[in-house]
Scaffold this motif. Structure first.
Motif, PDB file in Angstrom:
ATOM      1  N   ASN A  61       0.862  -1.184   0.000  1.00 34.34           N
ATOM      2  CA  ASN A  61       0.000   0.000   0.000  1.00 34.34           C
ATOM      3  C   ASN A  61       0.901   1.237   0.000  1.00 34.34           C
ATOM      4  O   ASN A  61       1.742   1.386   0.887  1.00 34.34           O
ATOM      5  N   PRO A  62       0.766   2.136  -0.982  1.00 35.24           N
ATOM      6  CA  PRO A  62       1.681   3.284  -1.059  1.00 35.24           C
ATOM      7  C   PRO A  62       1.764   4.104   0.220  1.00 35.24           C
ATOM      8  O   PRO A  62       2.847   4.610   0.566  1.00 35.24           O
ATOM      9  N   TYR A  63       0.664   4.259   0.932  1.00 33.52           N
ATOM     10  CA  TYR A  63       0.651   5.072   2.155  1.00 33.52           C
ATOM     11  C   TYR A  63       1.213   4.292   3.341  1.00 33.52           C
ATOM     12  O   TYR A  63       1.985   4.834   4.143  1.00 33.52           O
ATOM     13  N   LEU A  64       0.864   3.032   3.446  1.00 33.75           N
ATOM     14  CA  LEU A  64       1.348   2.237   4.567  1.00 33.75           C
ATOM     15  C   LEU A  64       2.829   1.938   4.441  1.00 33.75           C
ATOM     16  O   LEU A  64       3.534   1.809   5.452  1.00 33.75           O
ATOM     17  N   LEU A  65       3.336   1.818   3.218  1.00 36.44           N
ATOM     18  CA  LEU A  65       4.776   1.648   3.022  1.00 36.44           C
ATOM     19  C   LEU A  65       5.540   2.809   3.649  1.00 36.44           C
ATOM     20  O   LEU A  65       6.473   2.614   4.439  1.00 36.44           O
ATOM     21  N   GLN A  66       5.144   4.019   3.301  1.00 32.19           N
ATOM     22  CA  GLN A  66       5.827   5.202   3.842  1.00 32.19           C
ATOM     23  C   GLN A  66       5.630   5.306   5.348  1.00 32.19           C
ATOM     24  O   GLN A  66       6.556   5.671   6.089  1.00 32.19           O
ATOM     25  N   ALA A  67       4.435   4.985   5.804  1.00 33.93           N
ATOM     26  CA  ALA A  67       4.151   5.056   7.242  1.00 33.93           C
ATOM     27  C   ALA A  67       5.028   4.079   8.017  1.00 33.93           C
ATOM     28  O   ALA A  67       5.578   4.418   9.075  1.00 33.93           O
ATOM     29  N   ALA A  68       5.179   2.860   7.517  1.00 28.80           N
ATOM     30  CA  ALA A  68       5.986   1.853   8.206  1.00 28.80           C
ATOM     31  C   ALA A  68       7.448   2.259   8.251  1.00 28.80           C
ATOM     32  O   ALA A  68       8.136   2.049   9.268  1.00 28.80           O
ATOM     33  N   ILE A  69       7.948   2.830   7.167  1.00 29.82           N
ATOM     34  CA  ILE A  69       9.331   3.305   7.140  1.00 29.82           C
ATOM     35  C   ILE A  69       9.552   4.364   8.211  1.00 29.82           C
ATOM     36  O   ILE A  69      10.514   4.310   8.991  1.00 29.82           O
ATOM     37  N   ILE A  70       8.656   5.347   8.274  1.00 32.38           N
ATOM     38  CA  ILE A  70       8.803   6.426   9.256  1.00 32.38           C
ATOM     39  C   ILE A  70       8.651   5.887  10.670  1.00 32.38           C
ATOM     40  O   ILE A  70       9.420   6.240  11.575  1.00 32.38           O
ATOM     41  N   ALA A  71       7.669   5.012  10.869  1.00 29.83           N
ATOM     42  CA  ALA A  71       7.422   4.468  12.206  1.00 29.83           C
ATOM     43  C   ALA A  71       8.643   3.705  12.715  1.00 29.83           C
ATOM     44  O   ALA A  71       9.098   3.912  13.856  1.00 29.83           O
ATOM     45  N   ALA A  72       9.179   2.819  11.890  1.00 27.45           N
ATOM     46  CA  ALA A  72      10.337   2.029  12.311  1.00 27.45           C
ATOM     47  C   ALA A  72      11.553   2.925  12.516  1.00 27.45           C
ATOM     48  O   ALA A  72      12.316   2.751  13.480  1.00 27.45           O
ATOM     49  N   GLY A  73      11.740   3.888  11.615  1.00 28.73           N
ATOM     50  CA  GLY A  73      12.887   4.780  11.729  1.00 28.73           C
ATOM     51  C   GLY A  73      12.835   5.663  12.959  1.00 28.73           C
ATOM     52  O   GLY A  73      13.840   5.824  13.668  1.00 28.73           O
TER      53      GLY A  73
END
Length: 434
Positions: free
Chosen positions: A336-348
């Motif tokens: 999912n384009p939005y969840l991909l970015q969200a997961a990256i930011i969350a983990a980072g």
């Protein structure tokens, strides 16, 4: 006059596609006449949330999709229509499980720490026959098809049309190529703020499918659509900047990897939460036929199966190709384009908060010598394992939002049960004579 009404008047737009992306990445929209868009901009377009992949019931109130006028995109191939992404509201409150809202919340959380995450993605896709059962170009048969000059020119009309549209939209596309599988292509455009990239990624998938259909073809971002061939990745290039977007806070020329302390901590968060992230970066049953695949016809899967990082070495889950950024090679085309970015930011961000250490850099060829690495975590083997990893990661779930996490886990478990209930041809072929 509302912003979108002015946009319509200035650009000759007759209709708006008021759109949202559900938890499974499906794009949902209503076609709204320009004369009615002011009301939608103020109050939102009404949807029955249960009718899409959201954790709702038929008894829920209307899901109101409120357009974001700053993100509107006019369709280059049908300029009397404009696409506009939305945020979800129900009973006057934000819908916390909706992917674009999850991402916006994490962008805001990063901003509170003075950070601005910028990303670029490499979107791979196949061009198939209309039925979707074979690659569309019968002459595309090379054993090593990557960068095949003749093959990309045989699909020039499709690829050039899409690239022309990206140029027209000001996205800064800079290269297009035939990828490592027969019938597979990749198109790249400039990196930008995470929300901008997510909106463009979402629109790109819509645009590629629409242009392919126009040419009598079928485009798919399915992780592994053709047995034996390389799958569709969606590699993400990640950097973090100051709030003005001028200074790369990941960059450190004195570091051997070109990454600052904060950059290494962000990477540490990706490494620490990679197994849990996988249900978001690789969200479907078919995903695990890409990241846990045998060697492909070309000689390499180009996909990781262990949690390792390296320098400019594509055989690892993360590579650092240059100073101030790194590439996450785990995601696939179904993400999912939005969840991909969200997961990256969350983990980072979790990594920065925990001052996480990414561990030792490895410079071996993981495809040939990975067996020598005995202490690297293995990525999940299937969707159920991935769901369980996410469910067991309290930190990542909290960063992504408890409402979202609960909804996502619930629906992904239902998807797994649906898969288990499917009677396959493999079962019949291997078991009929027992």
């Amino acid at each position: 006059m509302s912003k979108l009404a002015k946009f319509a008047e200035k650009n000759g737009v007759k209709y708006f596609m008021v759109s949202y992306t559900d938890l499974f990445g499906a794009q949902r929209a209503k076609l709204v006449p320009a004369q009615a868009i002011a009301g939608m901009e103020a109050d939102g377009a009404g949807f029955a949330g249960f009718a899409s992949w959201l954790d709702m019931s038929p008894a829920n109130a209307d899901l109101l999709a409120v357009p974001d006028p700053d993100a509107v995109i006019q369709l280059p191939w049908k300029p009397d229509v404009a696409w506009v992404p939305t945020v979800g509201v129900m009973d006057g409150q934000p819908v916390d499980q909706m992917p674009r809202g999850v991402l916006k919340a994490l962008v805001a959380r990063a901003a509170e720490q003075g950070l601005r995450v910028k990303t670029g993605i490499e979107a791979e896709f196949f061009l198939l026959t209309p039925e979707g059962d074979a690659i569309s170009d019968p002459a595309d048969t090379a054993e090593k098809p990557c960068y095949d000059q003749q093959a990309v020119m045989r699909r020039y009309d499709v690829i050039a049309e899409i690239c022309d549209y990206m140029l027209q939209l000001g996205w800064g596309p800079y290269q297009n190529d035939h990828e490592d599988a027969n019938g597979q292509f990749e198109m790249n455009w400039d990196f930008d703020d995470a929300l901008v990239t997510a909106d463009r990624h979402s629109f790109f998938k819509f645009m590629v499918k629409s242009v392919a259909e126009k040419h009598g073809l079928r485009a798919t971002f399915m992780p592994k659509p053709i047995e034996g061939l390389t799958g569709n990745g969606c590699h993400a290039h990640i950097s973090v900047w100051d709030l003005k977007g001028k200074t790369n806070v990941f960059a450190d020329a004195s570091d051997p990897n070109g990454l600052s302390k904060k950059g290494m901590q962000f990477l540490g968060g990706i490494m620490a939460h990679a197994k849990a992230m996988t249900v978001i970066t690789n969200p479907v049953v078919n995903s695990y036929k890409r990241i846990n695949a045998p060697v492909t016809a070309s000689g390499a899967t180009w996909a990781p199966n262990t949690v390792t990082w390296s320098g400019n070495n594509r055989t690892h889950m993360v590579r650092v190709p240059g100073p101030g950024r790194f590439e996450l090679r785990l995601p696939d085309g179904a993400t999912n384009p939005y969840l991909l970015q969200a997961a990256i930011i969350a983990a980072g961000l979790a990594g920065i908060e925990a001052k996480a250490d990414p561990g030792a850099r490895l410079d071996i060829n993981m495809y040939t010598d990975g067996h020598s690495v005995t202490d690297a975590p293995r990525l999940p083997l299937n969707l159920l394992d991935a769901v369980r990893e996410f469910d067991g990661d309290a930190v990542l779930k909290a960063m992504m939002g408890e409402a979202f996490s609960a909804a996502y886990i619930k629906l992904k478990l239902q998807e797994w049960q649906s898969f288990l209930g499917h009677f396959s041809e493999w079962e019949r072929r291997t078991t009929l004579d027992v």
